[in-house]
Design a protein around this motif. Sequence first.
Motif, PDB file in Angstrom:
ATOM      1  N   GLY A 159       0.832  -1.197   0.000  1.00  0.00           N
ATOM      2  CA  GLY A 159       0.000   0.000   0.000  1.00  0.00           C
ATOM      3  C   GLY A 159       0.861   1.238   0.000  1.00  0.00           C
ATOM      4  O   GLY A 159       2.096   1.155  -0.066  1.00  0.00           O
ATOM      5  N   GLN A 160       0.204   2.394   0.077  1.00  0.00           N
ATOM      6  CA  GLN A 160       0.941   3.657   0.136  1.00  0.00           C
ATOM      7  C   GLN A 160       1.630   3.748   1.490  1.00  0.00           C
ATOM      8  O   GLN A 160       1.032   3.474   2.526  1.00  0.00           O
ATOM      9  CB  GLN A 160      -0.023   4.815  -0.079  1.00  0.00           C
ATOM     10  CG  GLN A 160      -0.620   4.805  -1.475  1.00  0.00           C
ATOM     11  CD  GLN A 160      -1.695   5.851  -1.670  1.00  0.00           C
ATOM     12  OE1 GLN A 160      -2.309   6.294  -0.711  1.00  0.00           O
ATOM     13  NE2 GLN A 160      -1.924   6.229  -2.915  1.00  0.00           N
ATOM     14  N   VAL A 161       2.901   4.144   1.445  1.00  0.00           N
ATOM     15  CA  VAL A 161       3.734   4.049   2.641  1.00  0.00           C
ATOM     16  C   VAL A 161       3.168   4.874   3.800  1.00  0.00           C
ATOM     17  O   VAL A 161       3.258   4.473   4.959  1.00  0.00           O
ATOM     18  CB  VAL A 161       5.203   4.406   2.304  1.00  0.00           C
ATOM     19  CG1 VAL A 161       5.351   5.854   1.877  1.00  0.00           C
ATOM     20  CG2 VAL A 161       6.127   4.087   3.473  1.00  0.00           C
ATOM     21  N   LEU A 188      10.888  10.510   0.975  1.00  0.00           N
ATOM     22  CA  LEU A 188       9.985   9.598   0.268  1.00  0.00           C
ATOM     23  C   LEU A 188       8.614  10.240   0.091  1.00  0.00           C
ATOM     24  O   LEU A 188       8.121  10.920   1.003  1.00  0.00           O
ATOM     25  CB  LEU A 188       9.786   8.319   1.075  1.00  0.00           C
ATOM     26  CG  LEU A 188      10.805   7.198   0.922  1.00  0.00           C
ATOM     27  CD1 LEU A 188      10.424   6.050   1.859  1.00  0.00           C
ATOM     28  CD2 LEU A 188      10.871   6.711  -0.525  1.00  0.00           C
ATOM     29  N   SER A 189       8.004   9.972  -1.068  1.00  0.00           N
ATOM     30  CA  SER A 189       6.629  10.411  -1.272  1.00  0.00           C
ATOM     31  C   SER A 189       5.707   9.630  -0.345  1.00  0.00           C
ATOM     32  O   SER A 189       5.865   8.415  -0.188  1.00  0.00           O
ATOM     33  CB  SER A 189       6.206  10.167  -2.716  1.00  0.00           C
ATOM     34  OG  SER A 189       4.791  10.268  -2.817  1.00  0.00           O
ATOM     35  N   LEU A 197       9.551  -0.264  -2.675  1.00  0.00           N
ATOM     36  CA  LEU A 197      10.700   0.367  -2.013  1.00  0.00           C
ATOM     37  C   LEU A 197      11.927  -0.524  -2.185  1.00  0.00           C
ATOM     38  O   LEU A 197      11.864  -1.728  -1.961  1.00  0.00           O
ATOM     39  CB  LEU A 197      10.427   0.577  -0.514  1.00  0.00           C
ATOM     40  CG  LEU A 197       9.316   1.565  -0.136  1.00  0.00           C
ATOM     41  CD1 LEU A 197       9.188   1.666   1.383  1.00  0.00           C
ATOM     42  CD2 LEU A 197       9.581   2.943  -0.729  1.00  0.00           C
ATOM     43  N   THR A 198      13.045   0.090  -2.579  1.00  0.00           N
ATOM     44  CA  THR A 198      14.296  -0.670  -2.686  1.00  0.00           C
ATOM     45  C   THR A 198      14.829  -0.927  -1.281  1.00  0.00           C
ATOM     46  O   THR A 198      14.387  -0.323  -0.309  1.00  0.00           O
ATOM     47  CB  THR A 198      15.348   0.127  -3.473  1.00  0.00           C
ATOM     48  OG1 THR A 198      15.667   1.307  -2.714  1.00  0.00           O
ATOM     49  CG2 THR A 198      14.826   0.548  -4.848  1.00  0.00           C
ATOM     50  N   ASP A 199      15.816  -1.821  -1.191  1.00  0.00           N
ATOM     51  CA  ASP A 199      16.429  -2.091   0.118  1.00  0.00           C
ATOM     52  C   ASP A 199      17.057  -0.825   0.684  1.00  0.00           C
ATOM     53  O   ASP A 199      17.002  -0.588   1.889  1.00  0.00           O
ATOM     54  CB  ASP A 199      17.489  -3.193  -0.005  1.00  0.00           C
ATOM     55  CG  ASP A 199      16.852  -4.555  -0.228  1.00  0.00           C
ATOM     56  OD1 ASP A 199      15.620  -4.690  -0.049  1.00  0.00           O
ATOM     57  OD2 ASP A 199      17.587  -5.498  -0.592  1.00  0.00           O
ATOM     58  N   ASP A 200      17.661  -0.011  -0.194  1.00  0.00           N
ATOM     59  CA  ASP A 200      18.264   1.243   0.265  1.00  0.00           C
ATOM     60  C   ASP A 200      17.202   2.184   0.819  1.00  0.00           C
ATOM     61  O   ASP A 200      17.393   2.812   1.857  1.00  0.00           O
ATOM     62  CB  ASP A 200      18.993   1.952  -0.889  1.00  0.00           C
ATOM     63  CG  ASP A 200      20.384   1.377  -1.114  1.00  0.00           C
ATOM     64  OD1 ASP A 200      20.792   0.497  -0.306  1.00  0.00           O
ATOM     65  OD2 ASP A 200      21.062   1.791  -2.074  1.00  0.00           O
TER      66      ASP A 200
END
Length: 286
Positions: A159-161, A188-189, A197-200
């Motif tokens: 979902g949206q963070v 982050l948006s 999301l990437t690991d970074d």
Amino acid sequence: MPELPEVEALAGYLRQRAVGRRVDRLEVAAISALKTYDPAPTAVAGRTVTDARRHGKFLDVVFDGDLHLVVHLARAGWLHYREAFASTVPLRPGKGPIALRVRLDDGSGFDLTEAGTQKKLAVYLVTDPQTVPGVAKLGPDALAADLAAFAGALRSRRGQVKGVLTDQAVLAGVGNAYSDEILHAAKLSPFALTDRLTDDQMATLHAATRRVLGDAVTRSLGQRAAELKGEKRSGLKVHARTGLPCPVCGDTVREVSFADSSLQYCPTCQTGGKPLADRRLSKLVR
Ligand SMILES: [Zn+2]
């Protein structure tokens, strides 16, 4: 709305001030706030305060004999510590802001209050905090979770963070204000999708969560319980700052409104300079 840092500071204040004191009386003025009936409020009298803890955004005042006063302050609730009470007359059930009062044996004590007409403050008197439904469903604690636990929790919910961060079953302790701050710190948006999301990015988000909440706890601790509430606003960079300059880049903080809430963000820091469309409009566009 009190979130993890404010509740943590309240627990810290109670540990300093109330632990070791014996309860004279627990008085309930807002009957609807007390969600349990067994044990009865009278069971608290004569017991000693042994600890004050936090479960997510829940405050847990512990008495000897394993009795817990578990409190969810909701949107407008607060705990006011009083060095003395003006009157020894017990509270009467009524419509005032004081929901519940705990009198201690040194004449001090605390009031649980709730401003406004929407009464959502919830108090549970239990022998095991895990029997409180809101506590039982909490995800890992936002301040305590290591990167693996944090990433696992967030990725468990697509979902949206912004929404996932504030879902107490995913991660415990973060609400509307600190999620705005955490996402700003992580660049982050709020509408970024958790499974993209990437690991970074996840590591950055985890570090930002720890830093923003940790800093807020530090700011709040050491304040008197009665003064804690105003403190949240002073440390915030984007939340509740629509139209003001972002303290990091100088861009104007913007807002997206929902039916009963809003979020704030900085376009330059978080969305590549692009203002987010209002959610109601973006639904039509998508
Ligand atoms: Zn900015």
